[in-house]
Design a protein around this motif. Sequence first.
Motif, PDB file in Angstrom:
ATOM      1  N   PRO A 169       0.797  -1.234   0.000  1.00 15.70           N
ATOM      2  CA  PRO A 169       0.000   0.000   0.000  1.00 15.70           C
ATOM      3  C   PRO A 169       0.829   1.282   0.000  1.00 15.70           C
ATOM      4  CG  PRO A 169      -0.837  -1.562   1.632  1.00 15.70           C
ATOM      5  CD  PRO A 169       0.491  -2.076   1.175  1.00 15.70           C
ATOM      6  N   ASP A 170       2.157   1.163   0.192  1.00 16.12           N
ATOM      7  CA  ASP A 170       2.990   2.367   0.164  1.00 16.12           C
ATOM      8  C   ASP A 170       3.045   2.978  -1.232  1.00 16.12           C
ATOM      9  OD1 ASP A 170       3.582   2.255   2.879  1.00 16.12           O
ATOM     10  OD2 ASP A 170       5.232   0.865   2.562  1.00 16.12           O
ATOM     11  N   ALA A 171       2.822   2.152  -2.253  1.00 16.89           N
ATOM     12  CA  ALA A 171       2.666   2.691  -3.614  1.00 16.89           C
ATOM     13  C   ALA A 171       1.238   3.219  -3.714  1.00 16.89           C
ATOM     14  CB  ALA A 171       2.922   1.606  -4.651  1.00 16.89           C
ATOM     15  N   GLU A 172       1.077   4.467  -4.092  1.00 21.30           N
ATOM     16  CA  GLU A 172      -0.214   5.152  -3.991  1.00 21.30           C
ATOM     17  C   GLU A 172      -1.376   4.384  -4.600  1.00 21.30           C
ATOM     18  OE1 GLU A 172      -1.361   8.759  -6.436  1.00 21.30           O
ATOM     19  OE2 GLU A 172      -1.154   9.684  -4.458  1.00 21.30           O
ATOM     20  N   VAL A 173      -1.205   3.875  -5.811  1.00 21.59           N
ATOM     21  CA  VAL A 173      -2.326   3.236  -6.490  1.00 21.59           C
ATOM     22  C   VAL A 173      -2.794   1.978  -5.763  1.00 21.59           C
ATOM     23  CG1 VAL A 173      -0.871   1.858  -8.056  1.00 21.59           C
ATOM     24  CG2 VAL A 173      -3.217   2.463  -8.717  1.00 21.59           C
ATOM     25  N   PHE A 174      -1.867   1.222  -5.172  1.00 18.80           N
ATOM     26  CA  PHE A 174      -2.266   0.011  -4.453  1.00 18.80           C
ATOM     27  C   PHE A 174      -2.972   0.360  -3.148  1.00 18.80           C
ATOM     28  CE2 PHE A 174       1.433  -1.614  -6.952  1.00 18.80           C
ATOM     29  CZ  PHE A 174       0.680  -2.383  -7.824  1.00 18.80           C
ATOM     30  N   GLY A 175      -2.495   1.407  -2.486  1.00 17.65           N
ATOM     31  CA  GLY A 175      -3.202   1.870  -1.298  1.00 17.65           C
ATOM     32  C   GLY A 175      -4.613   2.309  -1.628  1.00 17.65           C
ATOM     33  N   LEU A 176      -4.780   2.983  -2.774  1.00 20.24           N
ATOM     34  CA  LEU A 176      -6.107   3.425  -3.211  1.00 20.24           C
ATOM     35  C   LEU A 176      -7.001   2.242  -3.561  1.00 20.24           C
ATOM     36  CD1 LEU A 176      -5.174   6.510  -5.419  1.00 20.24           C
ATOM     37  CD2 LEU A 176      -6.403   6.534  -3.235  1.00 20.24           C
ATOM     38  N   ILE A 177      -6.432   1.229  -4.222  1.00 19.24           N
ATOM     39  CA  ILE A 177      -7.238   0.048  -4.575  1.00 19.24           C
ATOM     40  C   ILE A 177      -7.799  -0.606  -3.324  1.00 19.24           C
ATOM     41  CG2 ILE A 177      -7.110  -2.314  -5.472  1.00 19.24           C
ATOM     42  CD1 ILE A 177      -5.227  -1.275  -7.627  1.00 19.24           C
ATOM     43  N   LEU A 178      -6.985  -0.710  -2.281  1.00 25.27           N
ATOM     44  CA  LEU A 178      -7.471  -1.302  -1.028  1.00 25.27           C
ATOM     45  C   LEU A 178      -8.568  -0.438  -0.405  1.00 25.27           C
ATOM     46  CD1 LEU A 178      -4.060  -2.498   0.428  1.00 25.27           C
ATOM     47  CD2 LEU A 178      -5.872  -3.921  -0.547  1.00 25.27           C
ATOM     48  N   GLU A 179      -8.450   0.873  -0.554  1.00 26.37           N
ATOM     49  CA  GLU A 179      -9.507   1.767  -0.073  1.00 26.37           C
ATOM     50  C   GLU A 179     -10.776   1.583  -0.897  1.00 26.37           C
ATOM     51  OE1 GLU A 179      -8.268   5.822   0.056  1.00 26.37           O
ATOM     52  OE2 GLU A 179      -6.524   5.422   1.337  1.00 26.37           O
ATOM     53  N   TRP A 180     -10.635   1.415  -2.211  1.00 28.40           N
ATOM     54  CA  TRP A 180     -11.801   1.231  -3.077  1.00 28.40           C
ATOM     55  C   TRP A 180     -12.487  -0.106  -2.804  1.00 28.40           C
ATOM     56  CZ3 TRP A 180      -8.170   2.936  -7.565  1.00 28.40           C
ATOM     57  CH2 TRP A 180      -8.033   4.321  -7.536  1.00 28.40           C
ATOM     58  N   ILE A 181     -11.695  -1.117  -2.453  1.00 27.09           N
ATOM     59  CA  ILE A 181     -12.278  -2.415  -2.078  1.00 27.09           C
ATOM     60  C   ILE A 181     -13.113  -2.251  -0.816  1.00 27.09           C
ATOM     61  CG2 ILE A 181     -11.701  -4.692  -1.138  1.00 27.09           C
ATOM     62  CD1 ILE A 181      -9.352  -4.769  -3.097  1.00 27.09           C
ATOM     63  N   GLU A 182     -12.568  -1.527   0.160  1.00 29.69           N
ATOM     64  CA  GLU A 182     -13.308  -1.273   1.398  1.00 29.69           C
ATOM     65  C   GLU A 182     -14.559  -0.442   1.115  1.00 29.69           C
ATOM     66  OE1 GLU A 182     -12.397   0.301   5.949  1.00 29.69           O
ATOM     67  OE2 GLU A 182     -11.015   0.761   4.323  1.00 29.69           O
ATOM     68  N   GLU A 183     -14.440   0.514   0.227  1.00 31.27           N
ATOM     69  CA  GLU A 183     -15.574   1.350  -0.182  1.00 31.27           C
ATOM     70  C   GLU A 183     -16.691   0.498  -0.760  1.00 31.27           C
ATOM     71  OE1 GLU A 183     -15.361   5.316  -2.631  1.00 31.27           O
ATOM     72  OE2 GLU A 183     -15.345   3.621  -4.038  1.00 31.27           O
TER      73      GLU A 183
ATOM     74  N   GLY B 151     -17.224  -2.703  -0.189  1.00 30.70           N
ATOM     75  CA  GLY B 151     -17.789  -3.518   0.871  1.00 30.70           C
ATOM     76  C   GLY B 151     -18.778  -2.750   1.725  1.00 30.70           C
ATOM     77  N   LEU B 152     -18.447  -1.503   2.075  1.00 31.18           N
ATOM     78  CA  LEU B 152     -19.344  -0.681   2.881  1.00 31.18           C
ATOM     79  C   LEU B 152     -20.614  -0.338   2.110  1.00 31.18           C
ATOM     80  CD1 LEU B 152     -16.744   1.751   4.503  1.00 31.18           C
ATOM     81  CD2 LEU B 152     -17.994  -0.106   5.632  1.00 31.18           C
ATOM     82  N   ARG B 153     -20.457  -0.040   0.828  1.00 26.67           N
ATOM     83  CA  ARG B 153     -21.614   0.318   0.008  1.00 26.67           C
ATOM     84  C   ARG B 153     -22.587  -0.852  -0.103  1.00 26.67           C
ATOM     85  NH1 ARG B 153     -20.425   2.498  -5.902  1.00 26.67           N
ATOM     86  NH2 ARG B 153     -19.537   4.186  -4.617  1.00 26.67           N
ATOM     87  N   HIS B 154     -22.065  -2.042  -0.320  1.00 22.11           N
ATOM     88  CA  HIS B 154     -22.945  -3.195  -0.488  1.00 22.11           C
ATOM     89  C   HIS B 154     -23.499  -3.688   0.843  1.00 22.11           C
ATOM     90  CE1 HIS B 154     -22.627  -4.196  -4.824  1.00 22.11           C
ATOM     91  NE2 HIS B 154     -21.634  -3.324  -4.710  1.00 22.11           N
ATOM     92  N   ALA B 155     -22.751  -3.467   1.919  1.00 19.90           N
ATOM     93  CA  ALA B 155     -23.282  -3.807   3.240  1.00 19.90           C
ATOM     94  C   ALA B 155     -24.463  -2.904   3.560  1.00 19.90           C
ATOM     95  CB  ALA B 155     -22.192  -3.648   4.303  1.00 19.90           C
TER      96      ALA B 155
END
Length: 302
Positions: free
Chosen positions: A277-291, A293-297
């Motif tokens: 996640p220290d590389a910006e795009v990978f950190g963002l992808i993990l945030e988008w995955i969480e996003e 999950g929250l949206r569908h929950a």
Amino acid sequence: MHTLEQVSAFVAVYEHGSYSSAARELKKSRTTVREHVVAYEDLLGYSLFVIEGRKAIPTEKAEQLYYRAKLVEKQNRSLFVQSQALYDSNVHTITIYYDVITPFSLITHIENRVMDYNSDIIINWKHRTRQEAMDKLQEGECDIAIMPYRGQLFAEKEVTWKAIKPIQVGCYASVNSPLALIDDLRLENLMLETQYVTENFATLKLNFASIQVSPKMHTVSNNDLLCELVKQHGWTIMPRHYMTPYVERGELVELNLKELGNNLSFGLNAFYCYGKPDAEVFGLILEWIEEWGLRHAYVSLH
């Protein structure tokens, strides 16, 4: 003071049960691994393993030491990966491995977000088993792996993860199946029919979704093929999000098992290497995955 090589050798022998297996994992000779462990034992002043044939049985002190040693090893690997990430900060290609039960809406959500972030980035989506994904993560050929939760404290490889959301599953059969006509359906009824299971479910062995109920259990690696087979005979456990179109078209029916109810689910995780996640795009992808999950929950609650 102990060395990182000694700690790594101890952890590998502990986890794999022998010097030979640990040596294969570490890609070192058996002699080297044993020398590291013996040197560690000399430093500590007590034995870590009892050798029985080809097996290395951990002592009581080794049991107490293992989790702290594992943490040290993980932190060392994390430091190394983070150092590499700082050097290679420009990401042009992303490779994501996914299990066949991954919701398509999650995949398209990530794809769209990445394209909005930088449309020049190439994303490779590869359907793989969990074991393949873990191997390729560690080898650097996979960046993120979306795989079912195995229910263990540590992953098989030196990776970490982010929980996504529970995936609801159900039991399905053809609308013409004799199982669909049973009002008081029980597990003993399923034992009489062919059971179809996806490849990853078969290897996880965590819950009812992967347990062999019927003496005739067929493993299928392709979801579409599995559904076509279930249309003919037998039954399966599959994610509701994938099976809903088949039910709506009248091709399959969800079975109601008295012993289990309608609340079956399994966890889905995003696995990645330490420091990724220290590389910006990978950190963002993990945030988008969480996003996602929250949206569908949120949607599922309403």
